[in-house]
Design an enzyme around this catalytic site. Sequence first.
Site, short mmCIF file in Angstrom:
data_model
loop_
_atom_site.label_atom_id
_atom_site.label_comp_id
_atom_site.label_asym_id
_atom_site.label_seq_id
_atom_site.Cartn_x
_atom_site.Cartn_y
_atom_site.Cartn_z
N HIS A 97 -149.94 112.13 -74.80
CA HIS A 97 -149.28 112.41 -76.08
C HIS A 97 -150.21 112.02 -77.24
O HIS A 97 -151.14 111.23 -77.07
CB HIS A 97 -147.97 111.64 -76.17
CG HIS A 97 -148.18 110.16 -76.03
ND1 HIS A 97 -148.71 109.38 -77.04
CD2 HIS A 97 -148.01 109.34 -74.96
CE1 HIS A 97 -148.83 108.14 -76.60
NE2 HIS A 97 -148.43 108.08 -75.35
N ASP A 379 -151.16 107.57 -71.03
CA ASP A 379 -152.43 106.97 -70.60
C ASP A 379 -152.33 106.52 -69.14
O ASP A 379 -153.28 106.67 -68.37
CB ASP A 379 -152.86 105.82 -71.52
CG ASP A 379 -151.81 104.73 -71.66
OD1 ASP A 379 -150.68 104.89 -71.14
OD2 ASP A 379 -152.10 103.70 -72.31
#
Length: 480
Positions: A97, A379
Amino acid sequence: MLFRNRFLLLLALAALLAFLSLSLQFFHLIPVSAPKNGASSKSRKRIMPDPVMEPGVPGPIHEALLYCNIPNVAERSMEGHAPHHFKLISVQVLIRHGDRYPLYTIPKTKRPEIDCTLVANRKPYHPKLEAFISHMSKGSGTSFESPLNSLPLYPNHPLCEMGELTQTGVVQHLQNGQLLRDIYVKKHKLLPTDWSADQLYLETTGKSRTLQSGLALLYGFLPDFDWKKIYFRHQPSALFCSGSCYCPLRNQYLKKEQHRQYLLRLKNSQLEKTYGDMARIVDIPTTQLRAANPIDSLLCHFCHNISFPCTKNGCIDMGHFKVIKMHQIEDEKERREMKLYLGYSLLGAHPILNQTVNRMQRAAEGRKDEIFALYSAHDVTLSPVLSALGLSEARFPRFAARLIFELWQDREKPSEHSVRILYNGVDVTFHTSFCQDHHRHSPKPMCPLENLVHFVKRDMFVALDGSSTNYYDACHMEVV
Ligand SMILES: *[C@@H]1O[C@H](CO)[C@@H](O)[C@H](O)[C@H]1NC(C)=O
Ligand SMILES: *[C@@H]1O[C@H](CO)[C@@H](O)[C@H](O)[C@H]1NC(C)=O
């Protein structure tokens, strides 16, 4: 005299042209012609240093700036490059994102004032931002699997909520989308003109920031953004392992990895002192400050150019920030050397790599559905995938990072397919563990699909040093 002057002029002109063509090439304003055959793309790679893969430590501030990924126009990108007799068959995109508000607050300090509403004439700009806002505000119909329906389609709070996507985050993905559209849709005609919902495969975790990032990327990417052609599936696991998440050995690797992190932290007396300092400034116990994961919040201040928090006892400053960031860099270095994270990653990334490879194999068999896949993630999704692929030198996933799998068909030998892997626009195919030796032993300029298939279906488990050759057995081995 006249002759000599003209000669000098020509010389100057030639020098200017040489300089221009070099700098234009450097900025990728003119495409570097692809090697025909035989000439490997490695020779092309050596022309420029490779900032994504280059080891070496240029310092904590430099690293932090790369992590922010502040939108700008000059982006270099190697997506869509192949010898001319190769045809692009499918593309799969795994993203993190975009820029978000922190997930944690630093206790007893004012949280950073960031406006998460979208305003077309506020920086950072994007030419499509206004149209994006207007399109999203009209609502979506039934384009999402439950429970995604309950999420807002774009960020909309005057003071951001925790973890909310910011305007920067939206712009980063509009930019990703537009870049990929120029290459894949306009240049390579990946989508047929009458494309339909079947041609896309879309999957996101259940956070508003991942759904909204996916929507922004698609809005930049698709020739026409029609809600009837969009269907996002929900992925409950940040590892994208739904259905096969149970893996005891993976959890054991993770525990050992966390213990390694803990020991490294204890050894760093400067870090201990910094946390002590900061805890005194904020007036809470050091353990409580540490638990609040202050670097997440400080990175937000840093990326948005907002001064670090102050109290009556003083200010958190750039010195503190650098020490914590530097420790992160050292931690990543030791993480690579100790290989515990690699064990975790091989098991953690298998399900999504398996899915990616299955989709490639179906496309190679000639199926025309799901030729563009988007996985909108975190991540903690990208990082294990990079590690599992052997890209241990790759940087920690920045905001709006993108990892792309391209599948190509050789028009001269239609049964042969090749893959390219790109991380943030850099071709890393020949850094992966399954294709790094390819150049030396093969005259082919591209990495064969079979290399990736064999790696994911079997060799990645062999790399765990056990006797397992499949996921289920490997997950139930004892830690060695
Ligand atoms: C950051 O903020 C300071 C003032 O607070 C300003 O002078 C500086 O130009 C800003 N930097 C950027 C890159 O926006
Ligand atoms: C991997 O893909 C195969 C289909 O080729 C499937 O049968 C299997 O369950 C998948 N394994 C995992 C762990 O996702």
